[in-house]
Design a protein around this motif. Structure first.
Motif, short mmCIF file in Angstrom:
data_model
loop_
_atom_site.label_atom_id
_atom_site.label_comp_id
_atom_site.label_asym_id
_atom_site.label_seq_id
_atom_site.Cartn_x
_atom_site.Cartn_y
_atom_site.Cartn_z
N VAL A 148 0.83 -1.20 0.00
CA VAL A 148 0.00 0.00 0.00
C VAL A 148 0.86 1.25 0.00
O VAL A 148 0.41 2.31 -0.43
CB VAL A 148 -0.96 0.01 1.20
N PHE A 149 2.10 1.12 0.44
CA PHE A 149 2.97 2.29 0.42
C PHE A 149 3.26 2.73 -1.01
O PHE A 149 3.27 3.92 -1.33
CB PHE A 149 4.27 1.98 1.16
N VAL A 150 3.45 1.75 -1.89
CA VAL A 150 3.64 2.05 -3.31
C VAL A 150 2.42 2.79 -3.83
O VAL A 150 2.52 3.76 -4.60
CB VAL A 150 3.89 0.75 -4.09
N LEU A 151 1.23 2.35 -3.40
CA LEU A 151 0.01 2.99 -3.87
C LEU A 151 -0.12 4.40 -3.32
O LEU A 151 -0.67 5.28 -4.00
CB LEU A 151 -1.21 2.15 -3.47
N SER A 152 0.37 4.62 -2.08
CA SER A 152 0.24 5.98 -1.56
C SER A 152 1.13 6.93 -2.36
O SER A 152 0.75 8.08 -2.60
CB SER A 152 0.57 6.02 -0.06
N LEU A 153 2.28 6.45 -2.78
CA LEU A 153 3.13 7.28 -3.64
C LEU A 153 2.48 7.46 -5.01
O LEU A 153 2.59 8.53 -5.62
CB LEU A 153 4.51 6.65 -3.79
N ALA A 154 1.79 6.41 -5.49
CA ALA A 154 1.11 6.52 -6.78
C ALA A 154 0.03 7.59 -6.71
O ALA A 154 -0.13 8.40 -7.65
CB ALA A 154 0.52 5.19 -7.17
N PHE A 202 0.02 10.15 -4.71
CA PHE A 202 0.73 11.44 -4.65
C PHE A 202 1.10 11.90 -6.05
O PHE A 202 0.89 13.06 -6.42
CB PHE A 202 1.96 11.25 -3.76
N SER A 203 1.65 10.96 -6.85
CA SER A 203 2.05 11.33 -8.20
C SER A 203 0.86 11.67 -9.07
O SER A 203 0.91 12.61 -9.87
CB SER A 203 2.82 10.19 -8.85
N ALA A 245 -3.61 4.48 3.90
CA ALA A 245 -2.31 4.60 3.24
C ALA A 245 -2.43 5.32 1.91
O ALA A 245 -1.58 6.13 1.56
CB ALA A 245 -1.73 3.22 3.03
N LEU A 276 -2.89 8.94 2.59
CA LEU A 276 -1.91 9.51 3.53
C LEU A 276 -1.31 10.80 3.02
O LEU A 276 -1.16 11.77 3.76
CB LEU A 276 -0.82 8.46 3.77
N LEU A 277 -0.95 10.85 1.73
CA LEU A 277 -0.21 11.99 1.22
C LEU A 277 -1.09 13.00 0.50
O LEU A 277 -0.61 14.03 0.07
CB LEU A 277 0.88 11.50 0.26
#
Lengths: 334, 466
Positions: free
Chosen positions: B275-281, B283-284, B389, B392-393
């Motif tokens: 899910v961390f990868v998804l939170s960055l996704a 964000f992008s 997650a 999150l961002l």
């Protein structure tokens, strides 16, 4: 003549729009996956070109959060990788026996109808989101660890002030440590892993077990020598999926292990120190800096690179699990 | 072949008759009973240690008693059976091990000067459990007469203890959450939506020019968070239901070729990425249109009195697109499972009656797999309601309303925000943070209950009670 017969014989498949629609819909998740990969890789390129892999693979990490001055070289991710490894090991030690016991209780060693209740309870618990477990970790700190800590003098490493999480919020000071994270990540994973193991146990052919009973074996012997070895491929996959959940989780990691850490724990296996894993380190980097200060390109790149490392780890675990599964299946088939 | 040979050897070994003369008399009952009681009380002390560290002083005594009882059991069993097997060896090892632990623990604690209480209690707990649990099992085995049925019964403590401890942890903590959340119940908070910002408002005073002044808006409530959770669930379902069901149909019906294999790999990998990868996704994705007119749609717009400005976060649309990456594999898998359970006769009957492929898909295959699809959708709703997650961002506090192109917020994010947000927000939300948790738990648990109970009804409705 022959040509005409051939034309007649050619069976024209009727145009199926169902196939076309399904194909188009299938393209969507594939595109998403590829885009996620491309996004990660493109954004973590500066790690190689500007920061250098040497700086990233070091133990020096300035968290930018505890009032430290930003230092360009200090972006090492080794402590975070070590934290991920430790948490994964702790979670494995807790989840595998408990999930196995739950699955065995639900399938083989049922006490009356209680096995069925166990299954429903697990299905219910599986829906509890991670944020609730993160909240529960505070209650845990108050009611279980708290009394243990009363009157004890802690070493310097045990209490950390992470800006944003002040001591008051956590009630019993900041109990940020690696073991707490391991415990609560396992609480998240157990309701997910136990039903998978239960499925694996269910798929053991009844004929095998009946043969074992027929030869006079008792239930425990059958479980140990017939059911578990036969279900082992499924169990391996279940454990690997649980492990993926453990290393990828963000929320519980942030609440129980904090954001980032400079230097390795000493001694190396000290689970009572705050060694935060990769996921929360990366998320903390982005979240803390996105709004307030504005992040530099280097910090953003390191955050994306940590996600990339996680992805590589996840694929390694999945690949290893599938290889193991295939080998075990072949052995059992012989 | 090797295994077969090994099995043969084993059966031969088992065929040797045991020297089963249980002529122990009263001792054969008393000694196992004694060690059973000792092991049980050791486990009890282990449980007490979880609650209060002051019991760790007793753990040494318990270890000593346990060592004595196990030693007695060891001698008694050896006296009765006069032969070595792994059980006797286990008892011996346990007895000696607990003796060593009893002797070594004080030295260990005093030498290390570690973080005293917590360390000592944890080590004592683990030592007690490791020696008491197998001891309990083995003494139960000998107490019940040392036969195969007794072995089955004696394994229950080994299985039940971890389960009971884990469930106790779950239930105690959740009861505490409920207790503190229900004292927070506050209807005013529930019916207001949070707002804390400055607006430029035009005021008209009669006979004068219109003037602009800054108005401060402050409302405390969680209604927008609740509505946001609902909208998030709805949007995620709208995106992921057709895509997930289509992907499932494609994978099981048309996915036998190379492209199908690649597609299957992609869907499996979507399940595997963290899910961390998804939170960055997310964000992008929120920042994808920076600097273009579409910026407002991706960032979520706020109206500050003059014009629409992009927020620093992301909109509901962005959040639900990324959330659907989590949900699509779930629905696709559920659809596949449903199609796999379709009896071959139904499909063949439909085709034999002259129905086209599409007709079979629409009238036979999809209705049959509908219960699975609905279950998948409900599971996806739970995921969307509880996932932080991904938000999150990009999430905010929902001050500017709830809509597809507004900044995203949800109950789950509120919980994070009340602990990690600024001190003023924490002050405002003090009465609502645990209540939000209880509300979220209530939503997810009731969705889970609906999933569990609707399955039977759906099966009867769409599969004729099969």
């Amino acid at each position: 003549m022959a040509e005409k017969a051939g034309e007649l014989m050619k069976i024209q498949p009727r145009r199926s729009w169902g196939r076309t629609v399904a194909f188009l819909l299938m393209l969507a998740p594939m595109t998403m996956f590829v885009l996620v990969l491309v996004n990660l890789i493109l954004n973590s390129i500066p790690v190689v070109t500007e920061i250098g892999l040497g700086a990233v693979f070091s133990t020096r990490f300035s968290s930018f959060l505890s009032g430290e001055v930003y230092m360009p070289g200090r972006l090492g991710l080794y402590p975070a990788m070590w934290g991920t490894f430790m948490v994964a090991v702790e979670a494995l030690i807790i989840t595998v026996p408990v999930s196995l016991a739950m699955a065995i209780f639900a399938q083989e060693f049922t006490l009356g109808g209680m096995g069925r209740w166990m299954e429903s309870l697990l299905a219910l618990f599986a829906g509890i989101p991670p944020i609730i477990y993160a909240m529960l970790s505070l209650f845990f700190a108050k009611s279980f660890i708290g009394p243990l800590l009363m009157g004890a003098d802690l070493p310097d490493g045990a209490i950390y002030d992470v800006p944003g999480i002040t001591g008051e919020n956590f009630g019993m000071a900041a109990n940020l440590n690696n073991l707490l994270g391991g415990i609560f990540l396992s609480m998240l994973v157990i309701p997910f892993m136990a039903p998978l193991i239960l499925d694996a146990l269910r798929s053991v052919p009844a004929s095998l077990k009946e043969a074992s009973y027929g030869l006079g074996a008792n239930r425990w012997f059958t479980l140990l020598r017939v059911s578990l070895p036969s279900a082992l491929p499924g169990i391996v996959v279940a454990v690997s999926l649980g492990l993926l959940k453990v290393i990828g989780d963000v929320i519980i990691s942030i609440w129980t292990m904090g954001y980032g850490r400079n230097g390795m724990p000493n001694p190396l296996f000290d689970v009572f120190e705050r060694t935060s894993p990769l996921s929360s380190t990366g998320a903390g980097l982005v979240r803390a800096l996105a709004g307030a200060v504005g992040m530099t390109m280097q910090q953003k790149a390191v955050a994306y690179f940590s996600a990339f490392l996680l992805l590589v780890m996840a694929f390694a675990i999945l690949g290893l699990a599938s290889v193991l599964q295939r080998r075990l299946q072949r052995r059992w088939a012989k | 072949m090797k295994i077969a040979l090994r099995e043969e050897k084993k059966t031969k070994a088992a065929a040797v008759p045991e020297t089963a003369d249980i002529s122990g008399g009263a001792l054969a009952v008393i000694v196992p009973a004694l060690s059973l009681v000792t092991a049980l009380s050791a486990l009890l002390f282990m449980g007490l240690l979880l609650v209060d560290k002051s019991y760790d002083a007793y753990s040494l005594h318990m270890l000593g008693w346990l060592c004595g009882a196990l030693l007695l059991l060891f001698l008694d069993v050896y006296r009765q059976h006069r032969r070595w097997d792994w059980r006797v060896a286990l008892i011996g090892v346990l007895a000696i091990g607990s003796l060593l632990a009893r002797l070594a623990l004080p030295e260990y604690f005093s030498a290390l000067q570690l973080n005293a209480a917590i360390h000592r209690s944890v080590v004592s707990m683990i030592t007690l459990a490791v020696s008491a649990l197998p001891g309990l099992s083995v003494s139960l085995y000998y107490l019940l007469g040392a036969n195969p049925e007794a072995e089955d019964v004696s394994r229950y403590p080994l299985i039940l203890t971890p389960i009971v401890l884990t469930l106790a942890l779950y239930l105690v903590l959740m009861a505490q959450l409920f207790a503190s959340g229900l004292t927070d119940v506050n209807w005013r908070v529930l019916t207001e939506s949070y707002a804390n910002h400055a607006l430029t408002a035009r005021t008209l005073i009669a006979g004068d020019w219109p003037t602009w002044e800054t108005v401060r808006v402050l409302r405390i409530g969680i209604l927008n968070h609740i509505a946001g959770t609902g909208l998030l669930m709805l949007l995620t379902t709208l995106i992921s239901l057709p895509v997930g069901a289509g992907a499932g149909v494609f994978l099981s019906e048309y996915g036998k070729n190379t492209f199908g294999k690649v597609a299957r790999f992609c869907v499996t990998s979507l399940r595997a990425i963290s899910v961390f990868v998804l939170s960055l996704a997310a964000f992008s994705l929120a920042h994808i249109a920076d600097g273009t007119p579409l910026e407002n749609l991706f960032h979520g717009a706020r109206f500050d009195g003059w014009a629409y400005q992009p927020t620093p976060g992301g909109s509901y649309l962005v959040a639900s697109i990324v959330l659907s990456m989590l949900v699509i594999p779930v629905i696709a898998r559920a659809t596949e499972e449903g199609i796999r359970s379709l009896p071959q006769e139904l499909r063949e009957g439909s085709l034999a009656l002259g129905a086209s492929e599409d007709h079979t898909l629409l009238r036979i295959i999809l209705p049959w797999s509908l219960p699975n699809i609905i279950t998948g959708v409900l599971l996806g709703c739970i995921e969307a309601a509880g996932s932080v997650a991904v938000l999150l961002l990009i999430a905010g506090r929902g001050e500017f309303g709830v809509g597809i192109f507004k900044q995203v917020t949800s109950l789950a994010f509120l919980i994070l925000d009340t602990y990690y947000g600024d001190p003023m927000f924490l002050e405002y939300m003090k009465g609502a943070q645990h209540f939000a948790g209880v509300l979220l738990l209530f939503i997810t648990l009731s969705l889970g209950l609906i999933t569990m109970f609707s399955r039977r009804w759906l099966t009867r409705r769409f599969r004729g009670g099969v």
